[in-house]
Write a protein that holds these residues in place. Structure first.
Motif, mmCIF file in Angstrom:
data_model
loop_
_atom_site.group_PDB
_atom_site.id
_atom_site.type_symbol
_atom_site.label_atom_id
_atom_site.label_comp_id
_atom_site.label_asym_id
_atom_site.label_seq_id
_atom_site.Cartn_x
_atom_site.Cartn_y
_atom_site.Cartn_z
ATOM 1 N N VAL A 174 -26.495 -7.849 -9.984
ATOM 2 C CA VAL A 174 -27.294 -6.776 -10.565
ATOM 3 C C VAL A 174 -27.419 -5.680 -9.523
ATOM 4 O O VAL A 174 -27.788 -5.956 -8.373
ATOM 5 N N VAL A 175 -27.099 -4.444 -9.910
ATOM 6 C CA VAL A 175 -27.207 -3.341 -8.960
ATOM 7 C C VAL A 175 -27.932 -2.163 -9.613
ATOM 8 O O VAL A 175 -27.867 -1.960 -10.827
ATOM 9 N N ARG A 176 -28.626 -1.425 -8.781
ATOM 10 C CA ARG A 176 -29.282 -0.188 -9.206
ATOM 11 C C ARG A 176 -28.694 0.958 -8.388
ATOM 12 O O ARG A 176 -28.263 0.768 -7.247
ATOM 13 N N LYS A 217 -37.578 0.442 -11.391
ATOM 14 C CA LYS A 217 -36.930 -0.191 -10.235
ATOM 15 C C LYS A 217 -37.166 -1.696 -10.219
ATOM 16 O O LYS A 217 -36.408 -2.460 -9.605
ATOM 17 N N ARG A 226 -24.559 -1.765 -18.798
ATOM 18 C CA ARG A 226 -25.681 -0.921 -18.386
ATOM 19 C C ARG A 226 -26.912 -1.302 -19.202
ATOM 20 O O ARG A 226 -26.793 -1.578 -20.402
ATOM 21 N N LYS A 229 -31.986 -10.490 -12.455
ATOM 22 C CA LYS A 229 -31.167 -11.362 -11.603
ATOM 23 C C LYS A 229 -31.775 -12.760 -11.503
ATOM 24 O O LYS A 229 -31.059 -13.771 -11.455
ATOM 25 N N ALA A 288 -34.394 -4.824 -12.143
ATOM 26 C CA ALA A 288 -33.192 -5.486 -11.615
ATOM 27 C C ALA A 288 -33.494 -6.856 -10.995
ATOM 28 O O ALA A 288 -32.817 -7.842 -11.312
ATOM 29 N N ASP A 346 -27.792 -0.350 -4.432
ATOM 30 C CA ASP A 346 -27.986 -1.691 -3.879
ATOM 31 C C ASP A 346 -26.739 -2.142 -3.151
ATOM 32 O O ASP A 346 -25.622 -1.656 -3.392
ATOM 33 N N THR A 398 -29.559 0.812 -13.984
ATOM 34 C CA THR A 398 -29.422 -0.614 -13.685
ATOM 35 C C THR A 398 -28.192 -1.159 -14.392
ATOM 36 O O THR A 398 -28.037 -0.969 -15.611
ATOM 37 N N TYR A 399 -27.320 -1.830 -13.634
ATOM 38 C CA TYR A 399 -26.087 -2.393 -14.184
ATOM 39 C C TYR A 399 -25.995 -3.872 -13.862
ATOM 40 O O TYR A 399 -26.427 -4.329 -12.781
ATOM 41 N N LEU A 400 -25.422 -4.613 -14.811
ATOM 42 C CA LEU A 400 -25.178 -6.040 -14.629
ATOM 43 C C LEU A 400 -23.684 -6.306 -14.577
ATOM 44 O O LEU A 400 -22.916 -5.702 -15.330
ATOM 45 N N THR A 433 -34.231 2.864 -16.225
ATOM 46 C CA THR A 433 -35.096 1.687 -16.195
ATOM 47 C C THR A 433 -36.063 1.848 -15.028
ATOM 48 O O THR A 433 -35.969 2.783 -14.238
#
Length: 797
Positions: A93-95, A77, A58, A84, A80, A119, A220-222, A75
């Protein structure tokens, strides 16, 4: 085996008082151990539902200002796509963001929900157990919708939900979505859940396209291609910030990687969500589990050894006639298994009633995984069998090694291993003191929290969410209708409540575009906000309907904000020009008043700057109502009737402000309750240990007691002789337990910015309580021994 069983039952009945204490010790110790293991298992399995959890990160945002540093789980928008593009070792990468929505199916109103807007790669990162439909493509188009089983039943009953279309009305707009997949409900021990998920595109345009625009609830997550290296990620984030963030922003903002497996244990990040845990608490639970197991066995061994010494003649005869040692041990093992079978039965009965209460108190589900169904009963069976084996072999080994022909004359088995026994009792007393002192300190801190003046009036205030678009459109009419009620003294509409997380905005003195722009907490309120919460004014005035310029062009600051801007006094700030920094302009106005600092965050955090402003164009999420003195629940019913008269069909929940404030310390209340219960259980186990050790010692000193009585010793003299070593063990327990308890209690208290000091009287109070109970236990055993005719004891010689 039949012979062993019958003999075991006769032995248990013959020495039933000792057997009762052995059973009680195990039921208390292991009965407390099982829930502790359940809670520990619950936290250790947190977020393990997601298959790729060890590769998920995160992104949090750190904002470093001269006066404070804050970390936000949110974060912008815009972050992300940048990550990426710039990070080669990132797979996805997703939000996601939650937003309230009114849901309808045709003409049918399905009520309000909080969909997760995500996402399209969301389910490539996070796991889901699909029941029906195709989850791989569900979020690839804006009209896709994923719902869980509970929502499927709630919306469609027994009808097939796949292909059904519902309409959603949100603050960001209205749209229709078609159910593309149904998944099983997420388990409870995950950091986030949802009842429905749809495309992130529906909320994306409602947020500013600015790397510095932190949006509460926008996560936001990676998904990394390999396992997480947080140090390397922090370096990459620093390079990206330096290269791509605006010059003024990169000085105060930085990105912070948080491994997904650590999110549950990450506390203090603002705008965060989900249940939080503590590694220190887990460690304490693990230590407590080991302690409960060891002392339960130790107390059993003491009592069992004392009992075997009373049976020394029987064991001596068996040894003389050549009975194999294995057969003797088999007999004792059968006795232990009989006893432990009863213990396991009682523990299962106890946990059947106790676990639901613990679940309700902790608001978690403990019967999961290993502790459900057949696996739970298999666990308790084999666990009990292992405990039975250990608990029977130790006393047999201690006694059988000293058995000889002298035991036929009544000589008791040896008095060895006393130092070990006193050591085990000392350990129990150390832990008893530790928990007792911590329980007293936590109780005092929580009473301090409940009685602390927060700087605003929290009594008789209830709030209702107006995020539902239909309710929000009627917010002004609802407020006016409430104000017409005789039991309502004030009402106010604001962006956020007076407590909790607030938006952060950049402000600067003056009306030019240069100069420092510190980021501060802001709340967008109306002219009646101060009438509801009664925050004290120290300079200037609050907002007023008589001044048209107050709308959008006036600011009210707290004293901390005045200090942050460098004013010498609150009076010096009034009348000065202040500007709020917008995306491409300044919102300039005048400081019209200064209010006293108030605790809009929990007492874990220091007081921070706060700025109030009336911004008509801002979102309005909350309506607060100040009630006259009276029955709040009855007044809530009347408010719901007013809403009904206004045509509000949605189910509205009124939340008491005092309840909302209590929620901030719910985990502390639970921890305090757990500590208090643990202290009670541990003290009880320690008393059983005292009782068992006293029984063992008296059994080895029966003749000594007889001689003392024949020589005319009084009961108090015998009591003093017996109690002296126990008093020494208690003294050691206090000397070791007190500093350790103050260390851990001090660490917990220091986690609060506002707290009490650890008082000196905690240790004397714990000493008096534990000492009195110990004296009672020893006195009970001494009086029992003193009641024995000394002639009968000495006659064996």
């Amino acid at each position: 085996m039949r012979h062993h069983l019958l003999f075991s039952l006769r032995s248990l009945w013959r020495f039933r008082s000792t057997a009762f204490l052995q059973i009680l010790g195990f039921v208390v110790g292991l009965g407390a151990l099982i829930p502790v293991l359940m809670v520990l298992y619950y936290h250790m399995r947190f977020d393990k539902f997601h298959d790729k959890a060890d590769r998920i990160v995160r992104v949090s945002t750190r904002v470093s200002l001269p006066e404070s540093t804050s970390i936000y789980a949110a974060t912008s928008k815009s972050l992300a796509p940048l990550l990426k593009e710039q990070m080669a070792d990132v797979e996805e990468v997703v939000r996601y963001r939650y937003m309230p929505a009114s849901v309808t199916l045709g003409d049918q109103n399905l009520g309000q929900s909080y969909p997760l807007f995500a996402d399209q790669g969301f389910f490539d990162v996070f796991s889901a157990q699909v029941v029906a439909g195709d989850i791989a493509t569900a979020l690839q188009t804006p009209d896709g919708l994923v719902i869980n089983q509970t929502t499927a039943v709630r919306f469609f009953g027994e009808d097939d939900p796949i292909g059904q279309t519902v309409s959603l009305e949100t603050p960001a707009g209205s749209f229709s979505a078609q159910v593309k997949a149904v998944i099983r409900d997420y388990p409870e021990n995950v950091s986030f859940t949802f009842d429905m998920a749809t495309s992130y595109s529906h909320v994306e345009n409602a947020m500013r396209d600015n790397l510095g625009a932190l949006v509460p609830g926008n996560f936001t997550y990676l998904l990394m291609k390999a396992r997480i290296d947080e140090a390397r990620l922090a370096g990459e984030f620093a390079a990206i910030t330096e290269e791509h963030f605006p010059e003024g922003m990169r000085d105060v903002m930085s990105l912070l990687p948080v491994a997904f497996t650590e999110v549950h244990y990450t506390n203090g990040h603002q705008f965060d969500s989900g249940r939080k845990g503590s590694k220190l608490n887990d460690l304490a639970l693990g230590v407590l589990a080991v302690f409960l197991l060891l002392v339960s066995i130790a107390n059993y061994v003491n009592l069992a050894t004392a009992l075997l010494m009373r049976r020394s003649k029987e064991l001596a005869i068996r040894k003389i006639i050549g009975e194999p040692v294995g057969q003797q041990y088999g007999q004792l093992l059968v006795e232990s298994v009989c006893m432990l079978s009863l213990v396991i039965l009682l523990i299962n009965i106890l946990t059947f009633f106790l676990v639901p209460e613990i679940e309700a108190m902790l608001n978690i589900t403990l019967r999961t995984g290993l502790f459900t169904g057949v696996s739970y009963y298999l666990f308790t069976f084999f666990f009990g069998l292992a405990v039975a084996g250990v608990s029977s072999i130790v006393p047999f080994w201690l006694v059988s090694s000293t058995i000889s022909v002298t035991n036929l004359k009544g000589a008791a088995a040896g008095r060895s291993k006393l130092s070990l026994r006193y050591g085990l009792l000392g350990l129990q007393l150390i832990v008893s003191v530790l928990f007792a002192v911590i329980a007293l300190g936590m109780d005092e801190q929580l009473r301090f929290i409940k009685n602390k003046d927060l700087g605003f009036d929290k009594e008789q205030v209830v709030t209702m969410s107006i995020t539902d678009p239909q309710v929000n459109a009627k917010a002004d009419a609802i407020k006016q209708a409430f104000l017409q009620q005789s039991y309502v003294s004030a009402a106010s509409i604001s962006l956020t409540p007076i407590t909790g997380d607030h938006v952060r905005a950049q402000f600067r003195l003056g009306a030019d575009s240069t100069g420092a722009t510190p980021m501060m907490n802001a709340n967008y309120v109306d002219v009646d906000f101060d009438e509801v919460y009664e925050v004290k004014l120290v300079a200037g005035r609050f907002f007023s309907k008589e001044f048209a310029s107050d709308i959008g062009r006036a600011f009210v600051l707290n004293k901390k904000a005045v200090e942050a801007f460098g004013f010498q006094s609150p009076q010096a700030a009034v009348g000065q020009t202040l500007s709020k920094v917008l995306a491409d302009s300044l919102n300039t106005g005048t400081i019209i008043g200064v209010m006293e600092d108030y605790h809009f965050q929990s007492l874990y955090q220091e007081l921070e700057p706060m700025i109030w402003q009336i911004v008509p164009a801002s979102s309005r999420n909350l309506l607060a109502v100040k009630l006259e003195n009276g029955d709040v629940e009855e007044q809530k019913k009347k408010l719901r009737a007013v809403l009904s008269d206004l045509g509000v069909t949605q189910e509205i929940e009124f939340t008491s402000l005092t309840d909302a404030l209590d929620m901030a310390y719910r985990e502390d209340d639970r921890l305090s309750f757990f500590i208090r219960v643990s202290a009670g259980v541990i003290v009880l186990i320690a008393l059983l240990g005292v009782f068992g050790l006293a029984a063992f010692i008296l059994e080895t000193r029966r003749k000594e007691m007889g001689i003392r009585k024949l020589l005319g010793a009084e009961l108090w003299h015998i009591m003093a002789q017996m109690g002296r070593p126990f008093a020494g063990v208690l003294a050691v327990g206090l000397m070791v337990g007190a500093p350790v308890s103050y260390y851990f209690l001090g660490n917990w208290l220091n986690s609060f910015a506002f707290h009490v000091s650890a008082s000196w009287w905690y240790v004397p109070a714990a000493a008096i309580l534990i000492g009195a109970l110990m004296a009672t236990s020893v006195y009970r055993q001494v009086t029992k021994a003193a009641a024995t005719n000394p002639a009968e004891v000495l006659r064996e010689e």
